[in-house]
Design a protein around this motif. Structure first.
Motif, PDB file in Angstrom:
ATOM      1  N   ALA A 115       0.738  -1.213  -0.058  1.00 57.37           N
ATOM      2  CA  ALA A 115       0.078  -0.197  -0.081  1.00 57.37           C
ATOM      3  C   ALA A 115       0.739   1.329   0.175  1.00 57.37           C
ATOM      4  CB  ALA A 115      -0.915   0.089   1.191  1.00 57.37           C
ATOM      5  N   ILE A 116       2.129   0.987   0.824  1.00 59.58           N
ATOM      6  CA  ILE A 116       2.916   2.249   0.712  1.00 59.58           C
ATOM      7  C   ILE A 116       3.784   2.472  -0.506  1.00 59.58           C
ATOM      8  CG2 ILE A 116       4.734   3.323   1.975  1.00 59.58           C
ATOM      9  CD1 ILE A 116       3.826   2.714   4.330  1.00 59.58           C
TER      10      ILE A 116
ATOM     11  N   PRO B 187       6.732   4.332  -2.772  1.00 62.70           N
ATOM     12  CA  PRO B 187       7.710   5.421  -2.809  1.00 62.70           C
ATOM     13  C   PRO B 187       7.126   6.598  -3.912  1.00 62.70           C
ATOM     14  CG  PRO B 187       8.834   3.480  -3.764  1.00 62.70           C
ATOM     15  CD  PRO B 187       7.217   2.995  -3.223  1.00 62.70           C
TER      16      PRO B 187
ATOM     17  N   MET C 227      -3.321  10.023  -0.654  1.00 63.45           N
ATOM     18  CA  MET C 227      -2.972  10.446   0.750  1.00 63.45           C
ATOM     19  C   MET C 227      -1.301  10.091   0.389  1.00 63.45           C
ATOM     20  SD  MET C 227      -5.998   8.714   2.682  1.00 63.45           S
ATOM     21  CE  MET C 227      -6.105   9.753   4.161  1.00 63.45           C
ATOM     22  N   ARG C 228      -0.697  11.150   1.304  1.00 65.05           N
ATOM     23  CA  ARG C 228       0.781  11.012   1.475  1.00 65.05           C
ATOM     24  C   ARG C 228       1.211  11.074   2.549  1.00 65.05           C
ATOM     25  NH1 ARG C 228       1.362  14.219  -4.188  1.00 65.05           N
ATOM     26  NH2 ARG C 228      -0.956  14.189  -4.738  1.00 65.05           N
ATOM     27  N   LEU C 229       2.526  10.573   3.006  1.00 69.36           N
ATOM     28  CA  LEU C 229       3.101  10.679   4.256  1.00 69.36           C
ATOM     29  C   LEU C 229       4.683  10.496   4.091  1.00 69.36           C
ATOM     30  CD1 LEU C 229       3.069   7.300   6.055  1.00 69.36           C
ATOM     31  CD2 LEU C 229       2.390   7.468   3.642  1.00 69.36           C
ATOM     32  N   LYS C 230       5.305  11.075   5.023  1.00 68.21           N
ATOM     33  CA  LYS C 230       6.822  10.838   5.122  1.00 68.21           C
ATOM     34  C   LYS C 230       7.374   9.888   6.117  1.00 68.21           C
ATOM     35  CE  LYS C 230       7.553  15.804   4.031  1.00 68.21           C
ATOM     36  NZ  LYS C 230       8.230  15.872   2.644  1.00 68.21           N
ATOM     37  N   ASP C 231       8.438   9.124   5.654  1.00 70.01           N
ATOM     38  CA  ASP C 231       8.866   8.042   6.682  1.00 70.01           C
ATOM     39  C   ASP C 231       9.727   8.755   7.677  1.00 70.01           C
ATOM     40  OD1 ASP C 231      11.362   8.501   5.615  1.00 70.01           O
ATOM     41  OD2 ASP C 231      11.401   6.508   4.849  1.00 70.01           O
ATOM     42  N   ARG C 232      10.282   8.013   8.674  1.00 61.21           N
ATOM     43  CA  ARG C 232      11.079   8.812   9.797  1.00 61.21           C
ATOM     44  C   ARG C 232      12.237   9.449   9.155  1.00 61.21           C
ATOM     45  NH1 ARG C 232      12.051   4.188  13.423  1.00 61.21           N
ATOM     46  NH2 ARG C 232      13.385   5.671  14.798  1.00 61.21           N
TER      47      ARG C 232
ATOM     48  N   ARG D 127      11.320  10.884   3.860  1.00 56.25           N
ATOM     49  CA  ARG D 127      11.174  10.312   2.382  1.00 56.25           C
ATOM     50  C   ARG D 127       9.579  10.453   2.189  1.00 56.25           C
ATOM     51  NH1 ARG D 127      14.366   5.805   3.460  1.00 56.25           N
ATOM     52  NH2 ARG D 127      16.386   6.436   3.744  1.00 56.25           N
TER      53      ARG D 127
ATOM     54  N   PHE E 143       6.048   9.089   0.567  1.00 54.22           N
ATOM     55  CA  PHE E 143       5.478   8.015   0.035  1.00 54.22           C
ATOM     56  C   PHE E 143       3.911   8.247   0.012  1.00 54.22           C
ATOM     57  CE2 PHE E 143       9.148   6.202   2.476  1.00 54.22           C
ATOM     58  CZ  PHE E 143       9.447   5.162   1.572  1.00 54.22           C
TER      59      PHE E 143
ATOM     60  N   LEU F  36       0.020   6.560  -0.187  1.00 54.14           N
ATOM     61  CA  LEU F  36      -0.775   5.159   0.010  1.00 54.14           C
ATOM     62  C   LEU F  36      -1.522   4.951  -1.245  1.00 54.14           C
ATOM     63  CD1 LEU F  36      -2.418   5.858   3.734  1.00 54.14           C
ATOM     64  CD2 LEU F  36      -0.404   4.445   2.998  1.00 54.14           C
TER      65      LEU F  36
ATOM     66  N   MET G 236       3.985   5.286  11.975  1.00 53.06           N
ATOM     67  CA  MET G 236       3.634   5.918  10.842  1.00 53.06           C
ATOM     68  C   MET G 236       2.397   7.026  10.929  1.00 53.06           C
ATOM     69  SD  MET G 236       5.115   3.516   8.013  1.00 53.06           S
ATOM     70  CE  MET G 236       6.264   4.416   6.983  1.00 53.06           C
TER      71      MET G 236
ATOM     72  N   TYR H  79       2.084  -1.649   9.864  1.00 59.15           N
ATOM     73  CA  TYR H  79       2.890  -0.652   9.388  1.00 59.15           C
ATOM     74  C   TYR H  79       3.875  -0.013  10.736  1.00 59.15           C
ATOM     75  CZ  TYR H  79       0.023  -0.269   5.453  1.00 59.15           C
ATOM     76  OH  TYR H  79      -0.559  -0.751   4.330  1.00 59.15           O
TER      77      TYR H  79
ATOM     78  N   ASP I   5       7.542   1.735  11.071  1.00 57.68           N
ATOM     79  CA  ASP I   5       8.744   2.590  10.618  1.00 57.68           C
ATOM     80  C   ASP I   5       9.804   2.232  11.324  1.00 57.68           C
ATOM     81  OD1 ASP I   5      10.048   4.007   8.616  1.00 57.68           O
ATOM     82  OD2 ASP I   5       9.136   5.855   9.147  1.00 57.68           O
TER      83      ASP I   5
ATOM     84  N   GLU J 239       6.058  -2.571   6.019  1.00 55.59           N
ATOM     85  CA  GLU J 239       4.722  -2.960   5.780  1.00 55.59           C
ATOM     86  C   GLU J 239       4.747  -4.613   5.981  1.00 55.59           C
ATOM     87  OE1 GLU J 239       2.676  -0.958   2.510  1.00 55.59           O
ATOM     88  OE2 GLU J 239       1.447  -2.656   2.100  1.00 55.59           O
TER      89      GLU J 239
END
Lengths: 546, 546
Positions: free
Chosen positions: A73-74, A76, A94-99, A102, A104, A106, B94, B139, B141, B154
């Motif tokens: 689902a995630i 890059p 839908m968008r997110l950033k990892d730790r 970066r 990503f 959905l 996340m 999920y 991270d 994931e």
């Protein structure tokens, strides 16, 4: 399964926030619960139905030679940049950033991921064609999530992607998927139409949407009452039929103007992407279809000019720079009036005589009562829920993402692609929209959470309890059975049973001591008393009918 | 399935980035591909194995009376605020914002969602106990995603949650889940141990981790070579055995100090949360276990005092404020030396005589060769991959989230909860870590993507092709069969077949015209030629063995 060990939180009252039948009944019968706007949990009964639909989808996909996988689902952001969709998609993605900061997305869809997966593997025509599919959770941040599972933000889809060396192979796969979809939706007990749809901005060629007919549907379908023809209302061609009033043509602009509405001609003006003005003549009783005007002009941009803007226009001025199109319907006008912004310009117009200098084409919206474009039957309108779509993508993604293969002559070519979606959770809702009554849901057997619902009237009556348990045990070997073993009043049990909607109810009541039960079909309401040794035959008969 | 219609991108070389056996083989045999760090696609073969494991999990959960549902991956932040975990969880959780700027978490676990679901429904003791489960994508991270599917970001888990009116009911469910987990992992063909684990910060009471034994495992397990006893190395109790050297006790600090290592006593100092200093005496051949010291002192905070800090300490000063603990092992010392920071303090110490004023307890780390704490067998160490955990949560979540029920006396109480996880995708990798050889994977039948792999040596030989197709058709009715119908060299086919690792290979070669094939077991390498009419019996025999 014993009801006492399940979580089936039925409600006595209609849930206040329900926006349509399926939303209301799925909440009320304890199939789903909302966790946030457009985000739901499938409670045990809801999940059972979902898995039944998934199983049908899976069977038909396998039968059509598709191969299942599972992508993440995630996704890059880099992949979405390759196709430009990171910027095009807008807030629905839908968008997110990892730790590590970066980016990503959905997955709202998986063209990018699948193309990146195969571009290193499908490098030769020998490995083509190939069709891959997955059943997976998708994410779209709808501006207005509503209607329960019909327009959610987290939902379940089957998405398939096919890869081909040439267009013939893509055509063949397209038709196989089309046929498989017919089987899937038929097996789910849906009344649906495969509808000619607009390929829109994605730029593919052919596409059909599969629409479950339902009043709550957000799309209008034009379909034939006698054939399989069906189209999105904007895509439906109008078959021109010569049909004039029996009246002698009168001289242009002489005498009295007719007041016959069907012979009034209106004009609308449009401007294309290069600022050219186009006049479209059509009968006042019709409505212009912008998509058809666009197609007739072969332009991608077209805006309508509002009535406030004065256009200097004379329909008979053949030196004007304004191009004139007329809808085919205008040909049927006899002694017509021509109006612009409600102002009478000319009367006693007879197109064969007066409008020979303009281009006629199919430019209007189809109407109920029109003949079907395939010549069979009459057009009717219906509202539909989009439950599936088949789509020829062509090389849109493979070109952007450099997914190429070597053909038989060793020449590098972009892969031809098709994509094929089924809204699995939406299908669940669509089935409810078509199968319910005042008491609750009436599931078709194919997707019912349980085929049989055994309801002992009184669990404290030893005969009833024992017979119910015995039937639960014996029938449970062959069928999916729900046993209402709760110590509830019979009224509550019957109300819950109707609400939940299993196809066959077996009521164990007063005649339990004589080994007699009542069997009731949820759909028709038909019921009859029978000895328990007749049950098996009866159930088999019902299963065969389904 | 025909291999020509599948996507099985095997590699000839070892993938450069593979970090362990399962990672390497799953990539090399075309089971998975990485889409981003710790994020994978399951290709068709990988997805088949995943579904097999899911099916086993589902069967054992249903058998144990658990009910399946499906909760969303996207979870509103509000729920995580209720338990305080929005702030506690750290960067592993996340997070994302929707188009309206509302905060959401991607589910790392579902305690909050499930508790919010049931708190409005499980309002009476009559509806308890209830155990719900889901198989779903999770999920996390991870700071360092690695080892392929073993530590991903994931991944797929089965998570179950149980709700109870009292502790007895929770205990019963805990044991049922423990038993079900044994069945799940046995059926997957795993060599595993149920290990006593630390309930840590979550504050529950009992917990067991299920560990698949594998060198790549990140945890060390102490287990008995003769019984089922196994524990996380830090949780393993040490059974004290009286066992002294046969030597006459000498007078304290007189004569010569012994140089026998087993009789050297060391001292470590700790400081608890209230600044009290504690001295711990232990044999130099042992290692202090901080967790045991903490438990002996009944404190939650304990820090070790470094050698640089001088502690004013006299082991015989009974007026000192320093509390002294000694590990049970010290009891076995004869004529021992007592050292602090390497400095000799006393010698000829005999604990029965000289150290009677201190508290003895089990304070050391267990060692290989120790007797098993259950009295059966000897302790061995192994490395393990955590594939499952059962956990008594108690009322940790129900109190925070106000999930209460009315008991039989109409009194409101928080629900007792348990939670139970299985790493489904991690189990897949663990199976590979235990079932492989130099040529590739050797799947146990229970989770193999296909039971049979039919490999015609030469598809251009008409006899071979025909017999292979015939066997594919007939065996396909009963078994899951992969047919290598590719026009590849036989060396490539055999290498791929060994890599992929289906349990039984049927090679159709030169004797095809005589209806003879070669059958080879992937695991043992055993092979024999047989007539095709013997195949069925042979396969059945192998299936029975599995």
């Amino acid at each position: 399964m014993r009801q006492s060990q399940m979580l089936i939180p039925t409600m006595r009252e209609n849930p206040a926030d329900a926006e349509c039948t399926s939303h209301r009944l799925l909440l009320k019968a304890g199939y789903i619960r909302q966790n946030a706007a457009g985000i739901y949990s499938y409670l045990p009964l809801g999940y059972r139905v979902l898995r039944k639909i998934e199983a049908i989808v899976r069977e038909e996909m396998e039968r059509a030679g598709c191969v299942e996988l599972l992508m993440p689902a995630i996704q890059p952001a880099e992949l979405w940049h390759e196709t430009g969709r990171w910027n095009i998609y807008g807030p629905e993605l839908m968008r997110l950033k990892d730790r590590h900061g970066r980016d990503f997305a959905l997955g709202a869809t998986h063209e990018e991921i699948i193309t990146s997966l195969v571009r290193d593997e499908l490098t030769s025509y020998k490995k083509l064609p190939l069709t891959l599919y997955q059943i997976q959770t998708k994410y779209r941040d709808e501006r207005r999530p509503r209607f329960g599972l019909l327009r959610g933000r987290e939902f379940i889809m089957k998405d398939a992607y096919s890869f081909h060396a040439d267009e013939e192979s893509l055509d063949e796969r397209y038709h196989m998927m089309y046929d498989a979809y017919q089987k899937v939706f038929s097996r789910c007990g849906l009344d649906f139409r495969a509808v000619i749809a607009d390929s829109g901005a994605i730029g593919g060629k052919d596409t059909h949407e599969f629409m479950a007919l339902a009043a709550v549907g957000e799309d209008t379908i034009a379909y034939s009452d006698e054939s399989q023809y069906a189209a999105n209302i904007e895509m439906a061609a109008v078959l021109h039929v010569d049909q004039k009033r029996d009246e002698t043509p009168l001289p242009l602009d002489e005498g009295q103007a007719s007041t016959n509405d069907s012979d009034a001609i209106h004009i609308s003006f449009f401007r294309d992407g290069e600022a050219n003005v186009v006049a479209v003549l059509y009968r006042a009783i019709d409505e212009v279809n912008d998509i058809k005007v666009k197609n007739a002009l072969d332009v991608t941009l077209l805006e309508s000019i509002s009535d406030e803007e004065t256009v200097d226009f004379d329909v008979f001025d053949q030196t004007s720079s304004i191009q004139i199109l007329a809808d085919n319907g205008v040909k049927n006008v006899v002694n017509g009036v021509l109006k612009m912004n409600g102002k009478l310009l000319h009367f006693n117009i007879n197109p064969d005589r007066d409008l020979t200098h303009m281009t006629f084409a199919d430019l209007r919206m189809i109407k109920e009562g029109d003949p079907s474009p395939d010549g069979k039957g009459t057009i009717r309108f219906a509202r539909g829920i989009e439950i599936g779509q088949v789509f020829k993508l062509g090389t849109r993604y493979s070109e952007d993402m450099k997914a190429t293969f070597l053909d038989q002559n060793g020449k590098s070519k972009p892969l031809m692609m098709g994509c094929y979606g089924i809204g699995v959770s939406r299908t669940l809702s669509a089935v409810v929209e078509q199968h319910f009554d005042d008491q609750g849901i009436c599931w078709p057997l194919s997707v019912a959470p349980y085929a049989l619902h055994i309801v002992p009237v009184n669990m404290k009556n030893e005969d009833q309890k024992q017979l119910a348990e015995q039937l639960y045990e014996t029938l449970g070997h062959q069928y999916e059975v729900l046993l209402d073993d709760r110590n509830e009043r019979v009224g509550v049990k019957f109300a819950d049973s109707d609400l939940i909607g299993c196809p066959i109810r077996i009521t164990v009541g007063k005649k339990a001591s004589e080994n007699f039960v009542e069997v009731k079909l949820r759909h028709s309401g038909e019921s009859e008393e029978m000895a328990i040794d007749q049950l098996q035959d009866y159930i088999e008969k019902q299963l065969k009918k389904a």
